[in-house]
Design an enzyme around this catalytic site. Structure first.
Site, short mmCIF file in Angstrom:
data_model
loop_
_atom_site.label_atom_id
_atom_site.label_comp_id
_atom_site.label_asym_id
_atom_site.label_seq_id
_atom_site.Cartn_x
_atom_site.Cartn_y
_atom_site.Cartn_z
N CYS A 4 -2.19 9.30 -7.64
CA CYS A 4 -3.49 8.97 -7.04
C CYS A 4 -4.55 9.96 -7.52
O CYS A 4 -4.37 11.17 -7.37
CB CYS A 4 -3.41 8.99 -5.51
SG CYS A 4 -5.05 8.70 -4.78
N ALA A 8 -12.20 5.01 -4.03
CA ALA A 8 -11.66 6.28 -3.51
C ALA A 8 -11.39 6.03 -2.04
O ALA A 8 -12.19 6.38 -1.16
CB ALA A 8 -12.64 7.42 -3.70
N GLY A 60 -6.31 -4.60 -15.00
CA GLY A 60 -7.34 -5.58 -15.35
C GLY A 60 -6.86 -7.00 -15.58
O GLY A 60 -7.54 -7.77 -16.24
N THR A 108 -7.22 -5.32 -8.67
CA THR A 108 -8.67 -5.49 -8.54
C THR A 108 -9.10 -6.95 -8.48
O THR A 108 -10.02 -7.30 -7.74
CB THR A 108 -9.35 -4.76 -9.72
OG1 THR A 108 -8.97 -3.38 -9.65
CG2 THR A 108 -10.86 -4.86 -9.64
N LYS A 146 0.86 -1.18 0.00
CA LYS A 146 0.00 0.00 0.00
C LYS A 146 0.90 1.24 0.00
O LYS A 146 2.05 1.15 0.42
CB LYS A 146 -0.83 -0.07 1.30
CG LYS A 146 -1.71 1.10 1.53
CD LYS A 146 -1.91 1.31 3.03
CE LYS A 146 -2.76 2.55 3.27
NZ LYS A 146 -2.27 3.75 2.61
N SER A 147 0.37 2.37 -0.43
CA SER A 147 1.17 3.61 -0.39
C SER A 147 1.17 4.20 1.03
O SER A 147 0.11 4.43 1.61
CB SER A 147 0.58 4.65 -1.35
OG SER A 147 0.66 4.20 -2.67
N LEU A 179 -6.02 7.37 0.47
CA LEU A 179 -4.66 7.35 1.03
C LEU A 179 -4.61 7.41 2.56
O LEU A 179 -3.91 8.25 3.11
CB LEU A 179 -3.85 8.53 0.47
CG LEU A 179 -3.24 8.36 -0.91
CD1 LEU A 179 -2.69 9.70 -1.40
CD2 LEU A 179 -2.13 7.34 -0.90
N ILE A 191 -0.47 1.12 -15.02
CA ILE A 191 -1.00 2.44 -14.82
C ILE A 191 -1.73 2.50 -13.48
O ILE A 191 -2.21 1.48 -12.98
CB ILE A 191 -2.01 2.83 -15.95
CG1 ILE A 191 -3.09 1.75 -16.09
CG2 ILE A 191 -1.32 3.10 -17.24
CD1 ILE A 191 -4.18 2.05 -17.11
N ASN A 192 -1.83 3.70 -12.90
CA ASN A 192 -2.74 3.91 -11.80
C ASN A 192 -4.16 3.91 -12.37
O ASN A 192 -4.34 3.75 -13.58
CB ASN A 192 -2.44 5.24 -11.09
CG ASN A 192 -2.85 5.22 -9.62
OD1 ASN A 192 -3.90 4.69 -9.28
ND2 ASN A 192 -2.03 5.78 -8.76
O1 RRO Z 1 -6.12 5.49 -1.86
C1 RRO Z 1 -6.70 5.65 -2.95
O2 RRO Z 1 -7.85 6.13 -3.03
C2 RRO Z 1 -6.04 5.35 -4.25
C3 RRO Z 1 -4.71 5.55 -4.50
BR1 RRO Z 1 -3.50 6.02 -3.20
C4 RRO Z 1 -4.20 5.35 -5.81
O3 RRO Z 1 -3.02 5.53 -6.13
N1 RRO Z 1 -5.07 4.96 -6.75
C5 RRO Z 1 -6.37 4.76 -6.49
O4 RRO Z 1 -7.12 4.40 -7.40
N2 RRO Z 1 -6.83 4.95 -5.23
#
Ligand code: RRO
Length: 309
Positions: free
Chosen positions: A128, A69, A247, A269, A44-45, A72, A191-192
């Site tokens: 993000c 959403a 995907g 996902t 996780k970030s 973070l 990709i994000n």
């Molecule tokens: O935490 C999020 O809502 C989130 C992050 Br950090 C991201 O890099 N990409 C995303 O789709 N959600």
């Protein structure tokens, strides 16, 4: 069939990692991911910045796409160190620690802190799509801001391998990747999530996510990911390893991203629907495909996309 892959000197038993997301937050989850057959983990970030994240609901899941959403959430360095520090020290598979910051300076500060845990690499989440209200436009939306983060992190922790995670929500992703490469990035993650998008409950006429909008992931964005990987692979002449994401649910999905130029493939996902066993399923599918095609080195697939119509 042996799916071993070595990237930037890091040896993976197979090319499949977790994509940074709603998993790999804790040591327990990381062990479950390893048990599920992943060749590596992207966490996780995290950040030195403490954030609550968005209230529930944070995920909308349908057959064709997922919206998230999460916002973070982050408990800061000490909490992460206490839980994940030992796992990272004894890691059974390579660990890429994903970090974020609300400013360039915070990225550098977070890089210095989290590099102390000794991961194989840091991934800079500069893309993000769900925190613009607090953090402003994501750094990866323009070459100069993306490069500024890479440069600051490289200066702060010159010895560590870094990947920059980019967004598909730009008109020319290759330009952003080239700017990151010039700034000293070692690899690119693509990709994000796409969007943001929105889902409305017609019964209430309200947006389902508490944040109203969220990043789109899942099978719907696979063609977007494949095109972004192919664009960046071509622009960087295959010199910068790419972690492809978008995907992936089957071995052939992973192979497709590798044909476009990904050296490693991350899954996110599909974990929500299939659990951590998805890694073994996809790895088995890849091995079967390679055997059928007479491919003995998985790296031979990377960038094998043929020119032409
Ligand atoms: O935490 C999020 O809502 C989130 C992050 Br950090 C991201 O890099 N990409 C995303 O789709 N959600």
């Amino acid at each position: 069939m042996n799916l071993e892959q070595t990237v930037l000197g890091i040896r993976f038993s197979n090319p499949l990692l977790t994509a940074s997301g709603k998993w790999a937050w804790t040591a327990k989850q990381c062990q479950e991911i390893v048990d599920g057959g992943a060749g590596g983990i992207t966490t996780k970030s995290f950040s030195t910045l403490k954030r609550k994240g968005h209230p529930e609901p944070t995920v909308v899941h349908t057959e064709h796409y997922t919206l998230n959403a999460v916002g973070l959430p982050s408990e800061g360095f000490d909490v992460v160190k206490k839980d994940l520090g030992t796992f990272i020290s004894n890691r059974p598979v390579p660990v890429i620690l994903s970090i974020f910051g609300d400013t360039v300076e915070r990225f550098a500060e977070s890089a210095a802190a989290f590099a102390q845990l000794g991961p194989d690499a840091l991934e800079l989440n500069i893309s993000c799509p769900n925190v613009s209200d607090d953090h402003g436009t994501p750094f990866s939306y323009a070459p100069d801001t993306a490069a500024a983060v890479v440069k600051a992190v490289k200066k702060e922790v010159p010895g560590i391998t870094i990947f920059a995670k980019l967004s598909p929500n730009v008109s020319n992703i290759a330009k952003i990747a080239l700017a990151c490469a010039e700034a000293g990035c070692d690899g690119i993650t693509l990709i994000n999530t796409f969007g943001p998008g929105m889902a409305i409950d017609p019964a209430t006429a309200k947006s389902i996510l508490s944040n109203k909008t969220g990043g789109i992931s899942g099978p719907a964005i696979k063609p977007l990911a494949v095109r972004c990987v192919a664009d960046v692979y071509k622009a960087t002449e295959g010199k910068l390893p790419i972690i492809g994401i978008g995907g992936v649910e089957t071995g052939e999905d992973a192979i497709e991203l590798m044909c476009a130029g990904a050296s490693l493939v991350a899954i996110g996902t599909a974990i929500l629907t299939q659990g951590y066993g998805i890694f073994r399923t996809v790895a088995d599918g890849m091995a079967e495909w390679c055997e059928k095609e007479g491919i003995t080195l998985v790296n031979d697939i990377v960038g094998s996309l043929k020119a032409g119509k």
